[in-house]
Motif scaffolding. Structure first.
Motif, PDB file in Angstrom:
ATOM      1  N   LEU A 222      -1.608   3.616  -5.628  1.00 31.29           N
ATOM      2  CA  LEU A 222      -3.016   3.969  -5.438  1.00 31.29           C
ATOM      3  C   LEU A 222      -3.608   4.544  -6.716  1.00 31.29           C
ATOM      4  O   LEU A 222      -4.721   4.195  -7.113  1.00 31.29           O
ATOM      5  N   VAL A 223      -2.856   5.407  -7.378  1.00 32.68           N
ATOM      6  CA  VAL A 223      -3.343   6.046  -8.600  1.00 32.68           C
ATOM      7  C   VAL A 223      -3.430   5.037  -9.736  1.00 32.68           C
ATOM      8  O   VAL A 223      -4.429   4.981 -10.468  1.00 32.68           O
ATOM      9  N   ARG A 227      -6.639   4.110 -11.923  1.00 32.23           N
ATOM     10  CA  ARG A 227      -6.689   4.545 -13.327  1.00 32.23           C
ATOM     11  C   ARG A 227      -6.534   3.392 -14.307  1.00 32.23           C
ATOM     12  O   ARG A 227      -7.181   3.371 -15.357  1.00 32.23           O
ATOM     13  N   ASP A 228      -5.651   2.434 -13.991  1.00 36.75           N
ATOM     14  CA  ASP A 228      -5.297   1.407 -14.975  1.00 36.75           C
ATOM     15  C   ASP A 228      -5.784   0.007 -14.622  1.00 36.75           C
ATOM     16  O   ASP A 228      -5.660  -0.903 -15.446  1.00 36.75           O
ATOM     17  N   PRO A 230      -6.257  -3.647 -11.951  1.00 35.85           N
ATOM     18  CA  PRO A 230      -5.382  -4.607 -11.269  1.00 35.85           C
ATOM     19  C   PRO A 230      -4.260  -5.167 -12.124  1.00 35.85           C
ATOM     20  O   PRO A 230      -3.172  -5.438 -11.625  1.00 35.85           O
ATOM     21  N   ALA A 231      -4.506  -5.378 -13.432  1.00 37.21           N
ATOM     22  CA  ALA A 231      -3.478  -5.991 -14.280  1.00 37.21           C
ATOM     23  C   ALA A 231      -2.242  -5.095 -14.380  1.00 37.21           C
ATOM     24  O   ALA A 231      -1.110  -5.552 -14.196  1.00 37.21           O
ATOM     25  N   MET A 232      -2.440  -3.804 -14.668  1.00 35.78           N
ATOM     26  CA  MET A 232      -1.310  -2.884 -14.735  1.00 35.78           C
ATOM     27  C   MET A 232      -0.667  -2.710 -13.362  1.00 35.78           C
ATOM     28  O   MET A 232       0.560  -2.641 -13.241  1.00 35.78           O
ATOM     29  N   LEU A 233      -1.494  -2.671 -12.323  1.00 34.46           N
ATOM     30  CA  LEU A 233      -0.939  -2.551 -10.979  1.00 34.46           C
ATOM     31  C   LEU A 233      -0.101  -3.777 -10.636  1.00 34.46           C
ATOM     32  O   LEU A 233       0.946  -3.660  -9.982  1.00 34.46           O
ATOM     33  N   GLY A 234      -0.534  -4.960 -11.072  1.00 33.51           N
ATOM     34  CA  GLY A 234       0.261  -6.164 -10.841  1.00 33.51           C
ATOM     35  C   GLY A 234       1.620  -6.077 -11.509  1.00 33.51           C
ATOM     36  O   GLY A 234       2.645  -6.409 -10.913  1.00 33.51           O
ATOM     37  N   ALA A 235       1.642  -5.594 -12.769  1.00 37.35           N
ATOM     38  CA  ALA A 235       2.922  -5.431 -13.473  1.00 37.35           C
ATOM     39  C   ALA A 235       3.784  -4.375 -12.801  1.00 37.35           C
ATOM     40  O   ALA A 235       5.000  -4.554 -12.644  1.00 37.35           O
ATOM     41  N   TYR A 236       3.158  -3.278 -12.383  1.00 35.78           N
ATOM     42  CA  TYR A 236       3.904  -2.212 -11.715  1.00 35.78           C
ATOM     43  C   TYR A 236       4.460  -2.702 -10.382  1.00 35.78           C
ATOM     44  O   TYR A 236       5.606  -2.394 -10.017  1.00 35.78           O
ATOM     45  N   SER A 237       3.676  -3.479  -9.644  1.00 32.86           N
ATOM     46  CA  SER A 237       4.112  -3.967  -8.331  1.00 32.86           C
ATOM     47  C   SER A 237       5.283  -4.928  -8.461  1.00 32.86           C
ATOM     48  O   SER A 237       6.242  -4.857  -7.681  1.00 32.86           O
TER      49      SER A 237
END
Length: 482
Positions: A222-223, A227-228, A230-237
């Motif tokens: 969520l954070v 903060r970062d 969709p692109a960073m969230l995609g890599a994190y996911s």
């Protein structure tokens, strides 16, 4: 329990083989933003689920005796729960899309809400199979459902090249699950709430536990999504999914068999102690080296398997894999507490973990991004190990910390030996192609771990434990093949 775990291992390896193939294929067909959109929608679904979760399945398995009226009530409550989740999601989809500044989210969330509503129609056959320890039937159900979802998703991904392939695959997989549940367990449930009071005593704590567990596992996403982007969230996911594989695929099969076995032994402390310590040793022996090994080879594995465009996932995966390795040391303890009906302590534990993560993310490091948050998860894993050890010794005093150390010390030492060997090889083989260095690192790490583990076991006098269990399983397997 061992026979059930063997079937679950077969199911999980089948499931994860599909998962690995689909992850690799989808990572090359779709973009990091595609994965980020689906991840954000899944987070919204998960939040709605935990806020309205009644813990029906856990209650059905945990109870020693349950009649047909209670089963019908359980099915009805679960259907109403899923309908409520779907309604909340559909009505809030536009607001969620506005919060994340991405209008693509609204229709995706609405589609996932429909998929979850369909899932509520699933019969109680799968959970009855687990409660009765009819493992073969439960495994057949999940493998069939998973195979159908995989084939549909892959076909649509090649055709559409869009994140909508993931959504459509989820919907059609749930449709298949509903049909399979009634085909395999033909008794149709009745819509009734006649025994609802019997579920709400435990359900309040189970709901609080589920919310705390969600906060612990999803607050980071969520954070990062906020903060970062969709692109960073995609890599994190994708890093989170891959990092979870070694521990989850080795822990889940034993855990699914472990829970009903523990629940059936809840009135026999001595037997419960033996089951818990055996499970702890086996899970530590299998999951800890797998997670640490993944963290060590992440730098070579990501570009070779997923592609160069996922390079930002490398440091994330290294940290998250270590976090999941630490979590592997708490799995047996968590199921012990659940089997004893300690839902209150489980809820308090999850909320405490969520509070620690929130303190790190919002209090101590308010500007933290994906890389820092991944390492916060490692810290959280250490907190969880200490907390679960304390709860187990409090709730089952005949289990001591010394007992737990005896079960885990040899796997931990062997894992450290493996880490030293793999790190040395990566330094010496720095000039080799990445794919070759990956192969050498994995093979040498496995050999180093096995050598150190069984060497330490022999030096200890070959005590009864996880090592002997593994050797017996290998001997039985080789005997059958011969």
């Amino acid at each position: 329990m061992v026979s059930g775990a063997a079937l679950y291992i077969a199911m999980r390896w089948f499931d994860r083989s599909i998962g690995v193939v689909s992850t690799i294929v989808l990572a090359r067909l779709l973009t990091t933003e595609d994965f980020g959109i689906v991840a954000l929608a899944s987070i919204a679904l998960g939040l709605a689920v935990v806020l309205l979760d009644l813990g029906i399945n856990l209650t059905v398995v945990q109870r020693r005796d349950i009649d047909q009226d209670e089963l019908d009530t359980a099915w009805t409550l679960r259907l109403l729960q899923n309908a409520a989740v779907a309604a909340v999601l559909a009505s809030s989809s536009a607001w969620i899309a506005d919060y994340y500044h991405d209008e693509r989210l609204a229709p995706v969330i609405a589609a996932l809400a429909f998929a979850y509503l369909l899932d509520g129609l699933t019969g109680l056959g799968p959970i009855i199979f687990q409660k009765r320890q009819e493992y073969a039937r439960e495994v057949a159900f999940f493998m069939s459902k998973r195979a159908i979802g995989f084939l549909v998703t892959m076909a649509l991904a090649f055709w559409w090249r869009s994140y909508w392939a993931l959504i459509a695959g989820t919907i059609l997989s749930n449709v298949a699950g509903v049909a399979l549940s009634y085909a395999m367990h033909r008794q149709m449930p009745r819509f009734t709430l006649s025994r609802w009071r019997g579920f709400f005593g435990a359900s309040s704590w189970l709901t609080l536990r589920a919310i705390g567990s969600y906060a612990t596992s999803q607050l980071d996403k969520l954070v990062i999504g906020r903060r970062d982007g969709p692109a960073m969230l995609g890599a994190y996911s994708i890093a989170d999914q891959v990092s979870a594989m070694p521990a989850s695929e080795l822990l889940a099969p034993t855990s699914r068999a472990l829970f009903p076995a523990m629940a059936a032994s809840q009135d026999d402390p001595a037997k419960l102690r033996r089951i818990y310590l055996s499970a702890l040793g086996i899970q530590c022996l299998l999951a800890l080296p797998a997670s640490v090994g993944l963290a060590l080879v992440a730098g070579d594995m990501v570009p070779v398997v997923l592609g160069e465009k996922w390079a930002q996932a490398v440091p994330l995966m290294a940290a998250l894999a270590l976090a999941y390795g630490m979590n592997s040391l708490t799995s047996a303890g968590n199921y012990l507490l659940l089997s004893l009906g300690e839902f209150r302590w489980q809820a308090l534990l999850q909320w405490g973990m969520a509070a620690v993560l929130a303190l790190l993310v919002f209090g101590a490091f308010p500007q933290s991004g994906g890389r820092e948050i991944a390492w916060f998860r490692v810290v959280l894993g250490g907190v969880g190990v200490v907390a679960v050890i304390g709860l187990v010794t409090y709730r089952l005093p005949i289990v001591t910390i010394t007992d737990m150390v005896r079960q885990c010390v040899r796997p931990v030492l062997a894992t450290l030996a493996m880490a030293a060997v793999v790190t040395g090889i990566q330094i010496l083989a720095a000039a080799l192609p990445q794919w070759l260095r990956l192969v050498i690192g994995v093979a040498s790490g496995a050999a180093a771990y096995a050598t150190a583990l069984f060497g330490a076991w022999r030096l200890a006098g070959r005590p009864v434990g996880a090592e002997r269990w593994m050797l017996e399983r290998l001997a039985a397997l080789l005997g059958r093949q011969a």
